[in-house]
Scaffold this motif. Sequence first.
Motif, short mmCIF file in Angstrom:
data_model
loop_
_atom_site.label_atom_id
_atom_site.label_comp_id
_atom_site.label_asym_id
_atom_site.label_seq_id
_atom_site.Cartn_x
_atom_site.Cartn_y
_atom_site.Cartn_z
N GLU A 191 0.53 -0.85 0.01
CA GLU A 191 0.04 0.05 0.05
C GLU A 191 0.72 1.45 0.21
OE1 GLU A 191 -2.52 -0.17 3.26
OE2 GLU A 191 -3.42 -2.15 2.63
N LEU A 192 2.07 1.22 0.47
CA LEU A 192 2.97 2.37 0.58
C LEU A 192 3.33 2.94 -0.80
CD1 LEU A 192 4.91 1.47 3.75
CD2 LEU A 192 3.04 3.10 3.67
N ASP A 193 3.38 4.23 -1.06
CA ASP A 193 3.82 4.69 -2.25
C ASP A 193 5.33 5.13 -2.06
OD1 ASP A 193 3.81 5.77 -4.80
OD2 ASP A 193 3.33 7.97 -3.78
N PHE A 194 6.07 4.81 -3.20
CA PHE A 194 7.57 4.97 -3.17
C PHE A 194 8.16 6.39 -3.00
CE2 PHE A 194 11.60 5.37 -5.48
CZ PHE A 194 12.59 4.40 -4.34
N ASP A 195 7.30 7.00 -3.88
CA ASP A 195 7.72 8.48 -3.95
C ASP A 195 7.26 9.41 -2.76
OD1 ASP A 195 8.72 8.10 -6.45
OD2 ASP A 195 6.51 8.49 -7.39
N THR A 196 6.11 9.27 -2.25
CA THR A 196 5.53 10.18 -1.19
C THR A 196 5.77 9.48 0.41
OG1 THR A 196 3.56 9.08 -1.37
CG2 THR A 196 4.01 11.10 -2.51
N GLU A 197 5.99 8.28 0.20
CA GLU A 197 6.14 7.55 1.71
C GLU A 197 7.38 6.76 1.60
OE1 GLU A 197 1.43 7.03 2.97
OE2 GLU A 197 2.32 5.69 1.43
N PHE A 198 8.31 7.04 1.28
CA PHE A 198 9.65 6.66 1.31
C PHE A 198 10.27 6.07 2.52
CE2 PHE A 198 14.46 6.20 0.92
CZ PHE A 198 14.40 5.11 -0.01
N GLY A 199 10.04 7.13 3.55
CA GLY A 199 10.61 6.76 4.94
C GLY A 199 9.81 5.68 5.69
N GLU A 200 8.48 5.85 5.39
CA GLU A 200 7.59 4.47 5.91
C GLU A 200 7.95 3.24 5.19
OE1 GLU A 200 6.17 7.45 5.05
OE2 GLU A 200 5.50 8.28 6.68
N LEU A 201 8.32 3.14 3.99
CA LEU A 201 8.58 2.15 3.20
C LEU A 201 9.94 1.40 3.67
CD1 LEU A 201 7.69 0.33 0.73
CD2 LEU A 201 9.00 1.91 -0.60
N VAL A 202 10.72 2.22 4.01
CA VAL A 202 12.28 1.75 4.39
C VAL A 202 11.98 1.19 5.85
CG1 VAL A 202 14.53 2.47 4.96
CG2 VAL A 202 13.63 3.29 2.97
N ALA A 203 11.07 1.82 6.86
CA ALA A 203 11.03 1.37 8.12
C ALA A 203 10.14 0.14 8.09
CB ALA A 203 10.27 2.47 8.86
N LYS A 208 17.50 -1.67 16.91
CA LYS A 208 17.79 -0.35 17.32
C LYS A 208 17.57 0.58 16.17
CE LYS A 208 21.01 -1.49 21.21
NZ LYS A 208 22.35 -1.56 21.54
N LEU A 209 18.15 0.06 14.83
CA LEU A 209 18.00 0.82 13.71
C LEU A 209 16.58 1.07 13.47
CD1 LEU A 209 18.90 1.91 10.66
CD2 LEU A 209 18.83 -0.52 10.04
N HIS A 210 15.55 0.16 13.68
CA HIS A 210 14.05 0.30 13.56
C HIS A 210 13.58 1.35 14.41
CE1 HIS A 210 10.40 -0.63 12.15
NE2 HIS A 210 9.83 -1.04 13.17
N PHE A 211 13.99 1.36 15.76
CA PHE A 211 13.69 2.39 16.55
C PHE A 211 13.97 3.84 16.19
CE2 PHE A 211 13.97 -1.22 20.07
CZ PHE A 211 12.80 -1.77 19.53
N TYR A 212 15.10 3.76 15.49
CA TYR A 212 15.96 5.04 15.32
C TYR A 212 14.88 5.82 14.15
CZ TYR A 212 18.81 8.68 13.12
OH TYR A 212 19.46 9.76 12.58
N GLN A 213 14.52 4.99 13.30
CA GLN A 213 13.70 5.02 12.02
C GLN A 213 12.57 5.65 12.39
OE1 GLN A 213 13.96 1.49 9.85
NE2 GLN A 213 15.64 1.94 8.72
N LEU A 214 11.88 4.81 13.35
CA LEU A 214 10.63 5.29 13.67
C LEU A 214 10.38 6.68 14.48
CD1 LEU A 214 8.88 1.79 14.81
CD2 LEU A 214 8.57 2.97 12.87
N ARG A 215 11.52 6.75 15.15
CA ARG A 215 11.67 7.93 16.09
C ARG A 215 11.84 9.22 14.94
NH1 ARG A 215 16.53 8.30 18.70
NH2 ARG A 215 16.31 6.07 19.28
N ARG A 216 12.76 9.14 13.91
CA ARG A 216 12.97 10.03 13.05
C ARG A 216 11.49 10.35 12.25
NH1 ARG A 216 17.85 12.89 12.01
NH2 ARG A 216 16.61 13.22 9.92
N LEU A 217 10.91 9.44 11.82
CA LEU A 217 9.61 9.57 11.10
C LEU A 217 8.38 10.04 12.25
CD1 LEU A 217 9.58 6.04 9.04
CD2 LEU A 217 9.75 8.57 8.34
N GLU A 218 8.77 10.18 13.55
CA GLU A 218 7.59 10.59 14.50
C GLU A 218 6.21 9.83 14.28
OE1 GLU A 218 7.62 14.73 13.61
OE2 GLU A 218 9.68 15.05 14.56
N THR A 219 6.42 8.74 14.31
CA THR A 219 5.42 7.84 14.30
C THR A 219 4.53 7.51 15.45
OG1 THR A 219 6.45 5.61 14.69
CG2 THR A 219 6.16 6.30 12.35
#
Length: 115
Positions: free
Chosen positions: A28-40, A78-89
């Motif tokens: 469901e995630l869009d590569f162009d607009t939701e890249f951060g969520e896609l990586v996480a 730890k990497l995943h937690f950092y990604q989520l923190r950066r995305l402010e989920t």
Amino acid sequence: MKQIKNKIYATTDHLYTELYKSYELKKELDFDTEFGELVANETRIKILKEFIDIFKLAKKRNNELILERTSNLTKRCKLHFYQLRRLETKNYKDNVMYFTTLMKVLYSLAINLYK
């Protein structure tokens, strides 16, 4: 010992369910607009696969490999937690609690299998 195996099977089933949900979210995630969520989400998928593999090792009572693989898994979490923190989920704390609890279960399994 039978109780431990039953819990391993139940946890593995739950992990497969979470993995399926993550794959559905990935579609469901869009590569162009939701890249951060896609990586996480991709990191989450890798973590779930690793947990499944480690729980399979627990079924085989292979304690040394469990501990080896858990150290790599900790770094990925730890990497995943950092990604989520950066995305402010919104679900950052839920993810931390979920994966931390799974790590605790793995360590307790390793201790019980060592006996």
